[in-house]
Design an enzyme around this catalytic site. Sequence first.
Site, short mmCIF file in Angstrom:
data_model
loop_
_atom_site.label_atom_id
_atom_site.label_comp_id
_atom_site.label_asym_id
_atom_site.label_seq_id
_atom_site.Cartn_x
_atom_site.Cartn_y
_atom_site.Cartn_z
CE1 TYR A 1 -4.08 1.99 0.70
CE2 TYR A 1 -2.71 3.11 2.32
CZ TYR A 1 -3.87 3.05 1.57
OH TYR A 1 -4.81 4.03 1.70
CB ALA A 2 3.84 2.25 2.01
CE LYS B 1 -3.68 4.66 -1.59
NZ LYS B 1 -4.72 5.17 -2.49
CB ILE C 1 -10.91 8.85 6.44
CG1 ILE C 1 -9.73 9.80 6.12
CG2 ILE C 1 -12.25 9.50 6.15
CD1 ILE C 1 -9.64 11.05 6.94
N1 LIG Z 1 -10.08 5.50 4.90
C1 LIG Z 1 -8.86 5.95 5.14
O1 LIG Z 1 -8.44 6.06 6.30
C2 LIG Z 1 -7.97 6.38 4.01
C3 LIG Z 1 -6.78 7.04 4.35
C4 LIG Z 1 -5.93 7.44 3.34
C5 LIG Z 1 -6.23 7.19 2.02
N2 LIG Z 1 -7.37 6.54 1.70
C6 LIG Z 1 -7.62 6.27 0.28
O2 LIG Z 1 -8.85 6.84 -0.11
C7 LIG Z 1 -9.41 6.07 -1.16
C8 LIG Z 1 -10.84 5.72 -0.80
O3 LIG Z 1 -10.81 4.88 0.34
P1 LIG Z 1 -12.04 4.66 1.32
O4 LIG Z 1 -11.53 4.86 2.68
O5 LIG Z 1 -13.22 5.39 0.87
O6 LIG Z 1 -12.19 3.07 1.17
P2 LIG Z 1 -13.38 2.16 0.66
O7 LIG Z 1 -12.89 0.77 0.76
O8 LIG Z 1 -14.64 2.55 1.33
O9 LIG Z 1 -13.51 2.59 -0.87
C9 LIG Z 1 -12.62 2.15 -1.86
C10 LIG Z 1 -13.42 1.98 -3.12
O10 LIG Z 1 -12.54 1.55 -4.17
C11 LIG Z 1 -13.23 0.57 -4.90
N3 LIG Z 1 -12.34 -0.30 -5.64
C12 LIG Z 1 -11.53 -1.28 -5.16
N4 LIG Z 1 -10.93 -1.91 -6.18
C13 LIG Z 1 -11.37 -1.32 -7.32
C14 LIG Z 1 -11.12 -1.53 -8.69
N5 LIG Z 1 -10.29 -2.50 -9.11
N6 LIG Z 1 -11.75 -0.74 -9.58
C15 LIG Z 1 -12.58 0.23 -9.19
N7 LIG Z 1 -12.88 0.47 -7.90
C16 LIG Z 1 -12.26 -0.30 -6.98
C17 LIG Z 1 -14.01 -0.22 -3.85
O11 LIG Z 1 -15.03 -0.99 -4.47
C18 LIG Z 1 -14.52 0.91 -2.97
O12 LIG Z 1 -15.74 1.42 -3.45
C19 LIG Z 1 -8.51 4.85 -1.34
O13 LIG Z 1 -7.62 5.08 -2.42
C20 LIG Z 1 -7.75 4.81 -0.04
O14 LIG Z 1 -6.51 4.18 -0.19
C21 LIG Z 1 -8.26 6.12 2.68
#
Ligand SMILES: NC(=O)c1ccc[n+]([C@@H]2O[C@H](COP(=O)([O-])OP(=O)(O)OC[C@H]3O[C@@H](n4cnc5c(N)ncnc54)[C@H](O)[C@@H]3O)[C@@H](O)[C@H]2O)c1
Length: 247
Positions: free
Chosen positions: A155-156, A159, A188
């Site tokens: 993941y790192a 990102k 989040i």
């Molecule tokens: N929640 C956190 O703490 C956090 C922190 C930092 C960054 N993020 C990043 O924010 C973004 C959204 O995360 P979130 O927290 O809403 O998570 P989440 O799991 O609720 O949403 C991620 C979405 O990506 C979709 N997805 C996964 N694989 C996919 C693919 N192959 N094609 C299309 N869609 C796909 C999933 O179906 C889901 O709807 C991500 O990139 C995550 O890495 C989240």
Amino acid sequence: MRLKNKVAVITGAAQGIGAATAKKMAAEGACVVVCGRKVREHIDAVVKEITDAGGEALGYICDVTVPEQIVAMRDDVLAKKGRIDILVNNAGVVMDAQLVKMTEEQFDTVIDVNLKGTYNMARALVDTMVAQGSGVILNASSVVGVYGNFGQTNYAATKFGVIGFVKTWSKELAKKGIRVNAVAPGYIHTPMLKDVPEKVLTALAEKVPMKRLGNAEEIANVYAFLASDEASYINGAVIEVTGGLTL
Ligand SMILES: NC(=O)c1ccc[n+]([C@@H]2O[C@H](COP(=O)([O-])OP(=O)(O)OC[C@H]3O[C@@H](n4cnc5c(N)ncnc54)[C@H](O)[C@@H]3O)[C@@H](O)[C@H]2O)c1
């Protein structure tokens, strides 16, 4: 209405930060393209919520690892709306393990979605933005993409990687009228954290000066601002939205 007449494509928009961003951008006047990976009902539910509130939304199954689905979505959006102004590369997955235990499948899957998926989307949409002479690309990084994290080699890497895209694309595309930035959220409350034990979430919140995790709307607000003309001189930036977690 800061995004009036704009067309915004958001990946992974059926839940979490993506869904919140779709709703926020629609409320700001954009026609939002709600892209989900697989479950039609989840996509339709977000589209319905937006249209019920008086906004405009189109829903697509669009897995960011499947170029044919990306091209089909793009061509249909262009046929219907004639332009694409904003791309939010939000789709992402985690498959955590320490280096000593990580499997090739865990490594490859996360790279394919988070890193190559972001490339696939930008590659497919950039020609449209170049032809328009305008556009905004926003990548979902993370605090983990700035500082690293225990158990998140894969993941790192992704990102950090999408920040590399931002630094490169912002140099390449500025002269074409396209701005490129990243948002690096802290922790989040979304379904992504569903497997993290409550005890750990409480400990994480304790590390934040604001003593709480963020919510999806607080990230959506930043995407909407960065997509708008109010951010007209922000290019190549990584905006950390962490409640001060890393101070
Ligand atoms: N929640 C956190 O703490 C956090 C922190 C930092 C960054 N993020 C990043 O924010 C973004 C959204 O995360 P979130 O927290 O809403 O998570 P989440 O799991 O609720 O949403 C991620 C979405 O990506 C979709 N997805 C996964 N694989 C996919 C693919 N192959 N094609 C299309 N869609 C796909 C999933 O179906 C889901 O709807 C991500 O990139 C995550 O890495 C989240």
